[in-house]
Design a protein around this motif. Structure first.
Motif, PDB file in Angstrom:
ATOM      1  N   TYR A 165       0.783  -1.228   0.000  1.00 20.16           N
ATOM      2  CA  TYR A 165       0.000   0.000   0.000  1.00 20.16           C
ATOM      3  C   TYR A 165       0.813   1.275   0.000  1.00 20.16           C
ATOM      4  N   GLY A 166       2.094   1.223   0.397  1.00 20.29           N
ATOM      5  CA  GLY A 166       2.899   2.422   0.368  1.00 20.29           C
ATOM      6  C   GLY A 166       2.583   3.381   1.490  1.00 20.29           C
ATOM      7  N   ARG A 167       1.703   4.375   1.250  1.00 22.10           N
ATOM      8  CA  ARG A 167       1.484   5.437   2.222  1.00 22.10           C
ATOM      9  C   ARG A 167       0.512   5.062   3.331  1.00 22.10           C
ATOM     10  N   GLN A 168      -0.366   4.088   3.123  1.00 26.27           N
ATOM     11  CA  GLN A 168      -1.402   3.793   4.107  1.00 26.27           C
ATOM     12  C   GLN A 168      -1.337   2.335   4.540  1.00 26.27           C
ATOM     13  N   LYS A 169      -1.712   2.095   5.798  1.00 26.27           N
ATOM     14  CA  LYS A 169      -1.704   0.739   6.333  1.00 26.27           C
ATOM     15  C   LYS A 169      -2.834   0.606   7.359  1.00 26.27           C
ATOM     16  N   HIS A 170      -3.821  -0.232   7.029  1.00 31.07           N
ATOM     17  CA  HIS A 170      -4.960  -0.444   7.919  1.00 31.07           C
ATOM     18  C   HIS A 170      -5.236  -1.941   8.010  1.00 31.07           C
ATOM     19  N   LYS A 171      -5.457  -2.434   9.211  1.00 29.96           N
ATOM     20  CA  LYS A 171      -5.668  -3.865   9.400  1.00 29.96           C
ATOM     21  C   LYS A 171      -6.902  -4.363   8.668  1.00 29.96           C
ATOM     22  N   LEU A 172      -7.978  -3.570   8.668  1.00 28.42           N
ATOM     23  CA  LEU A 172      -9.189  -3.982   7.975  1.00 28.42           C
ATOM     24  C   LEU A 172      -8.920  -4.153   6.481  1.00 28.42           C
ATOM     25  N   VAL A 173      -8.159  -3.234   5.907  1.00 35.05           N
ATOM     26  CA  VAL A 173      -7.812  -3.329   4.484  1.00 35.05           C
ATOM     27  C   VAL A 173      -6.955  -4.568   4.242  1.00 35.05           C
ATOM     28  N   GLU A 174      -6.025  -4.840   5.160  1.00 39.29           N
ATOM     29  CA  GLU A 174      -5.194  -6.036   5.038  1.00 39.29           C
ATOM     30  C   GLU A 174      -6.054  -7.296   5.050  1.00 39.29           C
ATOM     31  N   ASP A 175      -6.996  -7.364   5.985  1.00 38.80           N
ATOM     32  CA  ASP A 175      -7.868  -8.533   6.093  1.00 38.80           C
ATOM     33  C   ASP A 175      -8.697  -8.727   4.823  1.00 38.80           C
ATOM     34  N   LEU A 176      -9.260  -7.644   4.320  1.00 39.92           N
ATOM     35  CA  LEU A 176     -10.086  -7.732   3.114  1.00 39.92           C
ATOM     36  C   LEU A 176      -9.242  -8.102   1.895  1.00 39.92           C
ATOM     37  N   THR A 177      -8.012  -7.581   1.845  1.00 38.88           N
ATOM     38  CA  THR A 177      -7.107  -7.907   0.743  1.00 38.88           C
ATOM     39  C   THR A 177      -6.792  -9.396   0.727  1.00 38.88           C
ATOM     40  N   LEU A 178      -6.468  -9.948   1.887  1.00 36.69           N
ATOM     41  CA  LEU A 178      -6.171 -11.377   1.968  1.00 36.69           C
ATOM     42  C   LEU A 178      -7.392 -12.217   1.619  1.00 36.69           C
ATOM     43  N   LEU A 179      -8.569 -11.772   2.038  1.00 36.88           N
ATOM     44  CA  LEU A 179      -9.798 -12.483   1.704  1.00 36.88           C
ATOM     45  C   LEU A 179     -10.025 -12.496   0.197  1.00 36.88           C
ATOM     46  N   LEU A 180      -9.779 -11.362  -0.448  1.00 37.33           N
ATOM     47  CA  LEU A 180     -10.025 -11.236  -1.882  1.00 37.33           C
ATOM     48  C   LEU A 180      -9.016 -12.008  -2.717  1.00 37.33           C
ATOM     49  N   TYR A 181      -7.743 -11.966  -2.321  1.00 34.98           N
ATOM     50  CA  TYR A 181      -6.693 -12.536  -3.165  1.00 34.98           C
ATOM     51  C   TYR A 181      -6.286 -13.955  -2.770  1.00 34.98           C
ATOM     52  N   THR A 182      -6.960 -14.548  -1.806  1.00 33.80           N
ATOM     53  CA  THR A 182      -6.691 -15.945  -1.441  1.00 33.80           C
ATOM     54  C   THR A 182      -7.510 -16.882  -2.333  1.00 33.80           C
TER      55      THR A 182
END
Length: 227
Positions: A165-182
């Protein structure tokens, strides 16, 4: 006049679209797989220790005379001086060479400039993304071997460590990203996970920023998109 660029060149074209210094210098623009609002490159300077080291290597001093001093150096001098100086973020390590908000060529982050309509509305634009554009970033990560595939743990490590993500880091975004790309039907297929990693880099570093810019441009100018 039409300016065209792909990848880093596309980012350069995008930067000219929002730079007040480039106004009136071209009539059309083509950005292929490059958006200056990408979090992979552009930002604001918060730590100048790399700049201090670079200035020392080229025998220049920090301050208002730095740019003028650098203009007196050869390309070879600058290339040699920046070798090995990196910023440990985003993809693990970045060269110090990249666009920053300087208040002159770039008055604000490109993302903000596009969102507020501060670009050149008289320029017609063609833009789009090539497939697997983020594969380079997946392949050159220094701490990982990806030739034979990528484990699900490695994908999670990349996402959790903020290399996407570069400039931003949020746990919710991380969780959703892993859900989407798994790949939930076969999560241990390392070749499929590697493809997911490449798509993750492609979407976050290229597709999403380009869509942000395209939507902003489409409000006021003619724009043609290809994917």
């Amino acid at each position: 006049m039409t300016i065209f660029g792909q990848s880093a060149g596309g980012i350069s074209v995008s930067l000219h679209l929002v730079s007040p210094l480039s106004k009136g210098l071209f009539h059309r623009a083509i950005m292929q797989s490059g958006a200056s609002s990408s979090p992979l490159y552009c930002g604001q300077v918060t730590d100048i220790k790399q700049l201090k080291e670079f200035a020392k290597r080229v025998n220049c001093s920090l301050g208002p005379d730095l740019v003028e001093c650098l203009r007196g150096k050869t390309v070879e001098d600058i290339t040699k001086a920046k070798r090995g100086i990196t910023i440990s973020k985003s993809i693990g390590s970045q060269s110090i060479v990249g666009p920053i908000v300087d208040g002159e060529f770039l008055p604000d982050l490109p993302e903000n400039l596009f969102k507020t309509g501060k670009f050149h509305p008289e320029v017609d634009v063609i833009t789009g993304v090539t497939s697997n554009e983020g594969s380079l970033f997946a392949m050159i990560m220094p701490r990982y071997q990806v030739k034979d595939g990528v484990s699900l743990e490695m994908l999670e490590s990349v996402v959790r460590n903020g290399m996407i993500y570069g400039r931003q880091k949020h746990k919710l975004v991380e969780d959703l990203t892993l859900l989407l790309y798994t790949n939930h039907t076969d999560p241990n297929n390392q070749i499929a996970v590697r493809q997911s990693l490449m798509e993750c880099y492609s979407d976050s570093g290229f597709v999403a920023p380009l869509m942000l810019e395209a939507k902003a441009l489409a409000k006021v100018i003619f724009i043609f998109c290809f994917f």
